[in-house]
Write an enzyme that holds these catalytic residues in place. Sequence first.
Site, PDB file in Angstrom:
ATOM      1  N   ASP A 182      -9.246  -0.311   5.649  1.00 52.43           N
ATOM      2  CA  ASP A 182      -9.337  -1.524   6.455  1.00 52.43           C
ATOM      3  C   ASP A 182      -8.060  -1.722   7.261  1.00 52.43           C
ATOM      4  OD1 ASP A 182     -11.890  -2.832   5.883  1.00 52.43           O
ATOM      5  OD2 ASP A 182     -11.171  -2.944   3.834  1.00 52.43           O
ATOM      6  N   LYS A 187       0.809  -1.220   0.000  1.00 60.25           N
ATOM      7  CA  LYS A 187       0.000   0.000   0.000  1.00 60.25           C
ATOM      8  C   LYS A 187       0.844   1.273   0.000  1.00 60.25           C
ATOM      9  CE  LYS A 187      -4.348  -1.498   0.242  1.00 60.25           C
ATOM     10  NZ  LYS A 187      -5.433  -1.062  -0.668  1.00 60.25           N
TER      11      LYS A 187
END
Length: 385
Positions: free
Chosen positions: A112, A86
Amino acid sequence: MPISSRAFRPEAVRALFNPRARRSPSPAARGVLDARAIREAALGIRSWPGYAPTPLVRLEELADELGLGELLYKDESSRFGLGSFKALGGAYAVRRLVETFGAGLTVATATDGNHGRAVAWAARRFDCRCVVFVHERVSEGRKRAIAAFGAEVRVVPGSYDDAVRACAAEAAARGWWLVSDTAWPGQEDVPRRVMEGYALVAEEAAHALDAPPTHVFVQAGVGAFAAAIAWTFASIYGERRPRLAVVEPERAACCFASCAAGRRVAIGGDLSTVMAGLACGEPSSLAWPILDELADVFLTVPDEAAIAAMRLLARGMRGDPPIVAGESGVAGLAAVVALAHHPELRSRLDLGPHSRVLVFGTEGATDPELYARLVGATSSVDAEE
């Protein structure tokens, strides 16, 4: 044998072959991303302190056990010390905002876990304020990891999609910059930067390979990462691109549902899954046109298959090295292992001793406490192996 676990039973895998799949993307799908912008993202990220390509691990013993020619695992657990891919997306998007508008911005995102951590890391690094919205099922460990970078963490009742909506509304009301990894009409510029960053993972993998993979299994939440991988491999290999399998949790399969509907759709109900980073109810509007053309098959796997895959990697298999992999990072591998017991699907996918299969381990133990519970605790999965 480890792969004989009932967690990998053939009936656990659902498959939907894409009737619209193409060998090459249409001009519309190809136009979602821009090759020049992807090269710019790659050059920028490679210049950051601490950058190094993540390893491509050959799982020779497991490949032999599964009857595959090669099984290659792109391990993202070391990426910038954040434990997941990410950082390439959310952090790059923050960097581009700062380059354009200057430091001191307030950036906001919903997550999340891993995306919010990457945005918070980049905000501290590039001198921004950061507010991260999480839904109520995000673990305490992941919330602490986000807050450790100085971000304000706000908990929203409901699902990931509820957190996305709450974040977007608050950002619009307060004039914050929304750094989302999902896109919808009117909110596509920043998510496009996120996908440009993700493309570097595919470029690194292609550079490390001496021949193209025949198959790629990649997990999807909103589909941004899977679409970036698909687009990049189609650009690199053209009509020789590998077959692409998109893998989702059985309880949160919005891309599977969209393929079945022939259009991007949202799913409701209980999306809870141990693969929390993939618990998304609607594909990204940028990702879906790419996946609708370049995904050859959509697969779903149950939670127990993901947990069993984590344990399989943690043990290593004879000569294969042990690998620490988080629950959302193993969905692709879980599908590959489950297909070992599904000769009909293997045949349709042309999986066998000639196959060179690439999977992406998109996270390490980003929640160490949860990892220890899932991998170290005795369970029914252990008992069945």
